[in-house]
Scaffold this motif. Sequence first.
Motif, PDB file in Angstrom:
ATOM      1  N   LEU A 176       0.834  -1.206   0.000  1.00  0.00           N
ATOM      2  CA  LEU A 176       0.000   0.000   0.000  1.00  0.00           C
ATOM      3  C   LEU A 176       0.872   1.260   0.000  1.00  0.00           C
ATOM      4  N   VAL A 177       1.908   1.245   0.849  1.00  0.00           N
ATOM      5  CA  VAL A 177       2.815   2.400   0.917  1.00  0.00           C
ATOM      6  C   VAL A 177       3.482   2.616  -0.442  1.00  0.00           C
ATOM      7  N   ALA A 178       3.960   1.525  -1.043  1.00  0.00           N
ATOM      8  CA  ALA A 178       4.641   1.646  -2.340  1.00  0.00           C
ATOM      9  C   ALA A 178       3.678   2.200  -3.391  1.00  0.00           C
ATOM     10  N   PHE A 179       2.426   1.718  -3.367  1.00  0.00           N
ATOM     11  CA  PHE A 179       1.447   2.158  -4.353  1.00  0.00           C
ATOM     12  C   PHE A 179       1.146   3.654  -4.204  1.00  0.00           C
ATOM     13  N   VAL A 180       0.877   4.086  -2.963  1.00  0.00           N
ATOM     14  CA  VAL A 180       0.535   5.509  -2.762  1.00  0.00           C
ATOM     15  C   VAL A 180       1.765   6.388  -3.020  1.00  0.00           C
ATOM     16  N   ALA A 181       2.928   5.920  -2.549  1.00  0.00           N
ATOM     17  CA  ALA A 181       4.144   6.703  -2.772  1.00  0.00           C
ATOM     18  C   ALA A 181       4.388   6.864  -4.278  1.00  0.00           C
ATOM     19  N   PHE A 182       4.094   5.808  -5.037  1.00  0.00           N
ATOM     20  CA  PHE A 182       4.235   5.901  -6.495  1.00  0.00           C
ATOM     21  C   PHE A 182       3.258   6.937  -7.064  1.00  0.00           C
ATOM     22  N   LEU A 183       2.002   6.905  -6.588  1.00  0.00           N
ATOM     23  CA  LEU A 183       1.023   7.905  -7.054  1.00  0.00           C
ATOM     24  C   LEU A 183       1.531   9.324  -6.781  1.00  0.00           C
TER      25      LEU A 183
ATOM     26  N   LEU B 148      16.578   0.157   9.892  1.00  0.00           N
ATOM     27  CA  LEU B 148      16.341   0.779   8.592  1.00  0.00           C
ATOM     28  C   LEU B 148      14.840   0.917   8.338  1.00  0.00           C
ATOM     29  N   GLU B 149      14.088  -0.181   8.578  1.00  0.00           N
ATOM     30  CA  GLU B 149      12.629  -0.157   8.368  1.00  0.00           C
ATOM     31  C   GLU B 149      11.976   0.931   9.218  1.00  0.00           C
ATOM     32  N   SER B 150      12.360   0.968  10.511  1.00  0.00           N
ATOM     33  CA  SER B 150      11.731   1.925  11.432  1.00  0.00           C
ATOM     34  C   SER B 150      12.099   3.353  11.057  1.00  0.00           C
ATOM     35  N   GLY B 151      13.385   3.564  10.747  1.00  0.00           N
ATOM     36  CA  GLY B 151      13.840   4.905  10.374  1.00  0.00           C
ATOM     37  C   GLY B 151      13.118   5.402   9.138  1.00  0.00           C
ATOM     38  N   PHE B 152      12.990   4.512   8.170  1.00  0.00           N
ATOM     39  CA  PHE B 152      12.319   4.879   6.924  1.00  0.00           C
ATOM     40  C   PHE B 152      10.860   5.230   7.196  1.00  0.00           C
ATOM     41  N   THR B 153      10.202   4.393   8.007  1.00  0.00           N
ATOM     42  CA  THR B 153       8.782   4.626   8.308  1.00  0.00           C
ATOM     43  C   THR B 153       8.597   5.953   9.029  1.00  0.00           C
ATOM     44  N   ILE B 154       9.453   6.214  10.012  1.00  0.00           N
ATOM     45  CA  ILE B 154       9.324   7.471  10.760  1.00  0.00           C
ATOM     46  C   ILE B 154       9.541   8.665   9.822  1.00  0.00           C
ATOM     47  N   GLY B 155      10.522   8.543   8.936  1.00  0.00           N
ATOM     48  CA  GLY B 155      10.788   9.614   7.972  1.00  0.00           C
ATOM     49  C   GLY B 155       9.591   9.869   7.067  1.00  0.00           C
ATOM     50  N   LEU B 156       8.991   8.779   6.589  1.00  0.00           N
ATOM     51  CA  LEU B 156       7.845   8.914   5.691  1.00  0.00           C
ATOM     52  C   LEU B 156       6.619   9.447   6.433  1.00  0.00           C
TER      53      LEU B 156
ATOM     54  N   ASN C  98       9.398  11.688  -5.015  1.00  0.00           N
ATOM     55  CA  ASN C  98      10.207  10.928  -5.959  1.00  0.00           C
ATOM     56  C   ASN C  98      11.457  10.380  -5.272  1.00  0.00           C
ATOM     57  N   LEU C  99      12.092  11.242  -4.459  1.00  0.00           N
ATOM     58  CA  LEU C  99      13.281  10.791  -3.732  1.00  0.00           C
ATOM     59  C   LEU C  99      12.924   9.663  -2.772  1.00  0.00           C
ATOM     60  N   VAL C 100      11.783   9.850  -2.079  1.00  0.00           N
ATOM     61  CA  VAL C 100      11.332   8.832  -1.126  1.00  0.00           C
ATOM     62  C   VAL C 100      11.051   7.520  -1.851  1.00  0.00           C
ATOM     63  N   PHE C 101      10.429   7.607  -3.026  1.00  0.00           N
ATOM     64  CA  PHE C 101      10.084   6.380  -3.742  1.00  0.00           C
ATOM     65  C   PHE C 101      11.351   5.634  -4.175  1.00  0.00           C
ATOM     66  N   VAL C 102      12.320   6.402  -4.677  1.00  0.00           N
ATOM     67  CA  VAL C 102      13.585   5.760  -5.077  1.00  0.00           C
ATOM     68  C   VAL C 102      14.252   5.138  -3.846  1.00  0.00           C
ATOM     69  N   ALA C 103      14.232   5.886  -2.730  1.00  0.00           N
ATOM     70  CA  ALA C 103      14.823   5.361  -1.488  1.00  0.00           C
ATOM     71  C   ALA C 103      14.085   4.104  -1.037  1.00  0.00           C
ATOM     72  N   LEU C 104      12.770   4.093  -1.220  1.00  0.00           N
ATOM     73  CA  LEU C 104      11.972   2.923  -0.824  1.00  0.00           C
ATOM     74  C   LEU C 104      12.380   1.698  -1.637  1.00  0.00           C
ATOM     75  N   ILE C 105      12.566   1.911  -2.946  1.00  0.00           N
ATOM     76  CA  ILE C 105      12.964   0.777  -3.799  1.00  0.00           C
ATOM     77  C   ILE C 105      14.338   0.258  -3.374  1.00  0.00           C
ATOM     78  N   VAL C 106      15.274   1.207  -3.127  1.00  0.00           N
ATOM     79  CA  VAL C 106      16.631   0.803  -2.705  1.00  0.00           C
ATOM     80  C   VAL C 106      16.542   0.043  -1.379  1.00  0.00           C
ATOM     81  N   ALA C 107      15.711   0.569  -0.451  1.00  0.00           N
ATOM     82  CA  ALA C 107      15.565  -0.079   0.860  1.00  0.00           C
ATOM     83  C   ALA C 107      14.968  -1.480   0.691  1.00  0.00           C
ATOM     84  N   LEU C 108      14.004  -1.614  -0.229  1.00  0.00           N
ATOM     85  CA  LEU C 108      13.386  -2.934  -0.456  1.00  0.00           C
ATOM     86  C   LEU C 108      14.423  -3.929  -0.980  1.00  0.00           C
ATOM     87  N   TYR C 109      15.285  -3.458  -1.933  1.00  0.00           N
ATOM     88  CA  TYR C 109      16.349  -4.340  -2.435  1.00  0.00           C
ATOM     89  C   TYR C 109      17.260  -4.760  -1.284  1.00  0.00           C
TER      90      TYR C 109
END
Lengths: 176, 391
Positions: free
Chosen positions: B222-229, B278-286, B308-319
């Motif tokens: 859901l986060v990835a989908f909305v962040a992409f939108l 990493l997960e928690s830091g990212f979530t708090i940032g978002l 856009n930066l957040v979405f790219v960071a999300l993809i990198v974090a997912l990898y």
Amino acid sequence: MNHKKAIIFLAVVWIAIIGGFVAMKEYTIQTGEEVLLKTIPVDPRDLFRGDYVILSYEISRFESDILLDFEPGDKVYVKLDTSGYYAQIASIHSEPPEGLYIAGTLKHAFGDNAMGVEYGIESYFIPENKGYIIERAQRNSENDVAVTVAVGNSGKSVIKELLINGEEVSFDEPEK
Amino acid sequence: MANKKDVEEWVREGTITQAQADKMLADTKVKKEKARTNSMVTTFSTIGAISLGIGAVLFVASNWDAMSNLLKIFILVGSTFLATFIGYYLKYVKKNLPVVGASLLFLGTLLFGATLFLVTQMYHINANNSTIVLVWLLGILPLIYGFKSRPIAALSIVLFLVWIGLVVEHQSDLFGMVVDVAYLPLLYLMSGMLLFGIGTVHYFSDSLKEIARMYRLAGLRLVAFVAFLFTFDWFIPSGGGDVSTYFTFFFLTVAVAALLLVVVGLFFNPAKSKTIVLESGFTIGLLGLGLLNFFFPISDGVYQILYNLVFVALIVALYYVGFHREDITVVNLAMGWTAIYFFARYFDFFYDLLDRSIFFIVGGLIFVMGGIALEYKRRDIKKDFIHHPQS
């Protein structure tokens, strides 16, 4: 929690939920005072429950200047005057008044310097594709469309029946 | 399950005898056959349960007037309890048809919802009422925790998201605030993080790990989908009027609940995973960005750049998380969003700048080569993960 306890707990929860819904509404219907409200229906569709008519009552709209102390979302208690054929507004309160009253939530209404009240009785569910019966009745301006509502002690209300010219609406007639 | 190539290699190396190898391969064949049959039974019974559930809801929605309400409620309540108890009996008492039993339990939850809709239809309770969906959701929770059912957990996620949409729709109507609806995607972004947090705290209990993973993955998707939108300017809330007080309260409640769960997950997670920080830091940032966007909505493109930066960071974090935890689902998620994001930006930035024929030729070549590279990479990862399945 083992599985046996879980299934018993589940059965109790489901019976409580379904029974609770039915009991609350039946209590209002059986013990509440019956009032007749004049209405103007239009018919859209609910995703899960099918066709229904939206009911807008004469007691649903006010001039906003008599509600200066209220904000949208506030609880309002509308004291009813049942001396006429249709129930009318006697007075509006922020606390439950003495006598017969109906509880609602103040709602913003667009245009005409008006405010509205939602009583939770704004939908009347009808059999699929039978909305034309009500629409046809509405087209004739001489027809009176009204709703009988049971109003309980706490101001909660439940729709009992939809009336056209004093007769309960029947959906039996074949489509023309 | 043993891999044929590996087994042959072990025989050549002398690690195992030919007899052991034959036994391993025979066992693997039987297990594979059993898994295939199980998966077919699951598919058929789940489709059957969903069809019956949809049928029941449509039956309620048709409001068939040839049958009295009393008879309808008798049939639906009876079917609800019958499906649930037969499911329970087959899965936990008799234990001879566990897959069909699980599907019947799932059917019971759908019929319970249909029963609720019938009762509320009988008493003409207002249409599109969010409370009914919430009651349905609460009513199925004992099944999720009592039986650890994944399909029912999936249903709870769907109901949670539908409930949020209906709450906003109703409140927007009540307060006359059409602006509330424009903020709905932002609320869903917060809700995705809340789901992720709910999943994280479910990891505290060993018996709820499967459910925990479902909630976390649903939250992540859901986060990835909305962040992409939000990488497109027109989806980002940019003011245009005040939102209602109720929406603000609801939005903040979801955000604070998500934050609390993330903090609880960070400090009390017994797994002590290396990726949790990493997960928690990212979530708090978002969460912070979402709140900033909510309280200071502007339309000059700043948020678009940030998202856009957040979405790219999300993809990198997912990898990173996917590779680190050897979780192919997360890696696949990252790869899927990489392709979609690349495609979207490619059209955004280059469509008007280059000659169209060159655009399509060069673009097409990049995609084909990218596809080849991704396919190779994915195969490598899959091969690696078969030997080290994620926990």
